[in-house]
Design a protein around this motif. Structure first.
Motif, PDB file in Angstrom:
ATOM      1  N   GLY A  44      29.264 -12.283 -22.709  1.00  0.00           N
ATOM      2  CA  GLY A  44      30.114 -13.359 -23.246  1.00  0.00           C
ATOM      3  C   GLY A  44      29.655 -14.728 -22.756  1.00  0.00           C
ATOM      4  N   SER A  45      30.067 -15.740 -23.501  1.00  0.00           N
ATOM      5  CA  SER A  45      29.522 -17.074 -23.259  1.00  0.00           C
ATOM      6  C   SER A  45      29.991 -17.683 -21.940  1.00  0.00           C
ATOM      7  N   LYS A  46      31.076 -17.142 -21.366  1.00  0.00           N
ATOM      8  CA  LYS A  46      31.575 -17.735 -20.114  1.00  0.00           C
ATOM      9  C   LYS A  46      30.719 -17.341 -18.907  1.00  0.00           C
ATOM     10  N   VAL A  47      29.909 -16.298 -19.056  1.00  0.00           N
ATOM     11  CA  VAL A  47      29.104 -15.818 -17.927  1.00  0.00           C
ATOM     12  C   VAL A  47      27.789 -16.591 -17.870  1.00  0.00           C
ATOM     13  N   GLU A  48      27.502 -17.141 -16.687  1.00  0.00           N
ATOM     14  CA  GLU A  48      26.208 -17.807 -16.513  1.00  0.00           C
ATOM     15  C   GLU A  48      25.174 -16.766 -16.088  1.00  0.00           C
ATOM     16  N   VAL A  49      23.917 -17.060 -16.406  1.00  0.00           N
ATOM     17  CA  VAL A  49      22.843 -16.114 -16.068  1.00  0.00           C
ATOM     18  C   VAL A  49      21.773 -16.861 -15.278  1.00  0.00           C
ATOM     19  N   GLY A  50      21.270 -16.220 -14.224  1.00  0.00           N
ATOM     20  CA  GLY A  50      20.219 -16.834 -13.409  1.00  0.00           C
ATOM     21  C   GLY A  50      19.395 -15.766 -12.738  1.00  0.00           C
ATOM     22  N   SER A  51      18.647 -16.159 -11.725  1.00  0.00           N
ATOM     23  CA  SER A  51      17.868 -15.182 -10.952  1.00  0.00           C
ATOM     24  C   SER A  51      18.797 -14.534  -9.915  1.00  0.00           C
ATOM     25  N   PHE A  52      18.312 -13.529  -9.211  1.00  0.00           N
ATOM     26  CA  PHE A  52      19.122 -12.932  -8.132  1.00  0.00           C
ATOM     27  C   PHE A  52      19.485 -14.017  -7.112  1.00  0.00           C
ATOM     28  N   ALA A  53      18.498 -14.843  -6.750  1.00  0.00           N
ATOM     29  CA  ALA A  53      18.748 -15.876  -5.729  1.00  0.00           C
ATOM     30  C   ALA A  53      19.735 -16.925  -6.243  1.00  0.00           C
ATOM     31  N   LYS A  67      19.567  -1.250  -8.594  1.00  0.00           N
ATOM     32  CA  LYS A  67      19.141   0.143  -8.366  1.00  0.00           C
ATOM     33  C   LYS A  67      18.990   0.373  -6.856  1.00  0.00           C
ATOM     34  N   GLY A  68      19.480   1.514  -6.388  1.00  0.00           N
ATOM     35  CA  GLY A  68      19.482   1.778  -4.944  1.00  0.00           C
ATOM     36  C   GLY A  68      18.106   1.635  -4.311  1.00  0.00           C
ATOM     37  N   THR A  69      17.086   2.126  -4.990  1.00  0.00           N
ATOM     38  CA  THR A  69      15.733   2.081  -4.422  1.00  0.00           C
ATOM     39  C   THR A  69      15.215   0.646  -4.302  1.00  0.00           C
ATOM     40  N   ALA A  70      15.826  -0.292  -5.038  1.00  0.00           N
ATOM     41  CA  ALA A  70      15.370  -1.685  -5.010  1.00  0.00           C
ATOM     42  C   ALA A  70      16.254  -2.566  -4.121  1.00  0.00           C
ATOM     43  N   ALA A  71      17.368  -2.023  -3.634  1.00  0.00           N
ATOM     44  CA  ALA A  71      18.386  -2.866  -2.985  1.00  0.00           C
ATOM     45  C   ALA A  71      17.847  -3.616  -1.764  1.00  0.00           C
ATOM     46  N   LYS A  76      16.159  -8.675   0.708  1.00  0.00           N
ATOM     47  CA  LYS A  76      15.122  -9.424   1.448  1.00  0.00           C
ATOM     48  C   LYS A  76      14.642 -10.619   0.636  1.00  0.00           C
ATOM     49  N   SER A  77      14.439 -10.409  -0.664  1.00  0.00           N
ATOM     50  CA  SER A  77      13.869 -11.484  -1.491  1.00  0.00           C
ATOM     51  C   SER A  77      14.858 -12.639  -1.683  1.00  0.00           C
ATOM     52  N   VAL A  78      16.148 -12.319  -1.716  1.00  0.00           N
ATOM     53  CA  VAL A  78      17.161 -13.377  -1.861  1.00  0.00           C
ATOM     54  C   VAL A  78      17.222 -14.221  -0.582  1.00  0.00           C
ATOM     55  N   GLY A  79      17.071 -13.539   0.557  1.00  0.00           N
ATOM     56  CA  GLY A  79      16.997 -14.276   1.825  1.00  0.00           C
ATOM     57  C   GLY A  79      18.350 -14.553   2.439  1.00  0.00           C
TER      58      GLY A  79
END
Ligand SMILES: NC(=O)c1ccc[n+]([C@@H]2O[C@H](COP(=O)([O-])OP(=O)(O)OC[C@H]3O[C@@H](n4cnc5c(N)ncnc54)[C@H](OP(=O)(O)O)[C@@H]3O)[C@@H](O)[C@H]2O)c1
Length: 214
Positions: A44-53, A67-71, A76-79
């Motif tokens: 829906g249009s109210k939701v903004e979309v961006g990167s994980f960070a 996904k659990g294997t990527a968590a 770590k990548s978000v910091g």
């Protein structure tokens, strides 16, 4: 309140719509810029979309729904900077990339370990709370079980964060059962295995857990 959702799969999308329904501001994060249009369309249009960070930076409260294997890699990548001090509802389950055995999912953790403890160790200043890990996405937002509130088992090291999550879960139609500190994720995460067995064996996915108390 602003909610940042790290995860663009069905759980991230479902919770995004749930938080919008309950009046929150929401950003969903994906590391796949090609998904932005599709995510806007689905949530829906109210939701903004961006990167994980960007989602982590946006949110006052965060949801981890990858996904659990990527968590661990995603956290770590978000910091630390975007995560420290924030309540993080951890929906993830440590499901291995291997087929289930007679309907029983395989986990990459042991009973002396859990994914949430690993995540908490990666960012000690974040306030992880296990939540939404033992219910199917179809029943995450105000599920109708004929007036009976399903139980959501939660745990985490920060009492205030658990109170905040309990309030959110009440809005989403759940009673919370606080199982204590992060180590309790060793017991809560495998509830996902139990929840999935009827589905994987008999294609029956329409149930939820209820803790009966006297
Ligand atoms: N499905 C359910 O009903 C349900 C119920 C309870 C709990 N859970 C748990 O909730 C979590 C999310 O489940 P889901 O079903 O929504 O979808 P999923 O397919 O498990 O996860 C999708 C998300 O994981 C990210 N991802 C996948 N592989 C990655 C990698 N190698 N590196 C970085 N990111 C990666 C995707 O990134 P992009 O955005 O960049 O594509 C996407 O955001 C899981 O841990 C699952 O066990 C699921």
């Amino acid at each position: 309140m602003k909610i940042g959702i790290m995860g663009s799969g069905i759980v991230g999308q479902t919770l995004a719509k749930g938080f919008i329904k309950h009046g929150y501001h929401v950003m969903v994060g994906t590391n796949n810029p090609g998904k932005h249009g599709e995510l806007k369309e689905k949530t829906g249009s109210k939701v903004e979309v961006g990167s994980f960070a960007e989602a982590a930076k946006f949110g006052e409260v965060l949801i981890l729904a990858v996904k659990g294997t990527a968590a661990e890699a995603v956290v770590k990548s978000v910091g630390t900077d975007h995560l420290k001090g924030k309540t993080i509802l951890d929906t993830t389950n440590p499901i291995e990339d291997a087929p289930p055995v007679n309907g029983v999912l395989k986990f990459f953790t042991t009973l002396d370990d859990s994914l949430m403890e690993r995540l908490q160790k990666l960012v000690p200043g974040a306030r992880f709370v296990k939540a939404f890990s033992c219910i199917g996405n179809l029943f995450m937002v105000n599920p109708d079980f004929g007036g009976v509130l399903p139980t959501m088992f939660i745990c985490g090291n920060d009492e205030e964060a658990k109170k905040q999550v309990t309030r959110i879960l009440a809005q989403f139609g759940f009673e919370s059962a606080d199982m204590g500190s992060a180590e309790a994720a060793r017991a809560i995460e495998p509830l996902c295995m139990l929840w999935c067995i009827p589905g994987l064996l008999r294609n029956s996915w329409t149930h939820a857990f209820k803790l009966l108390k006297k």
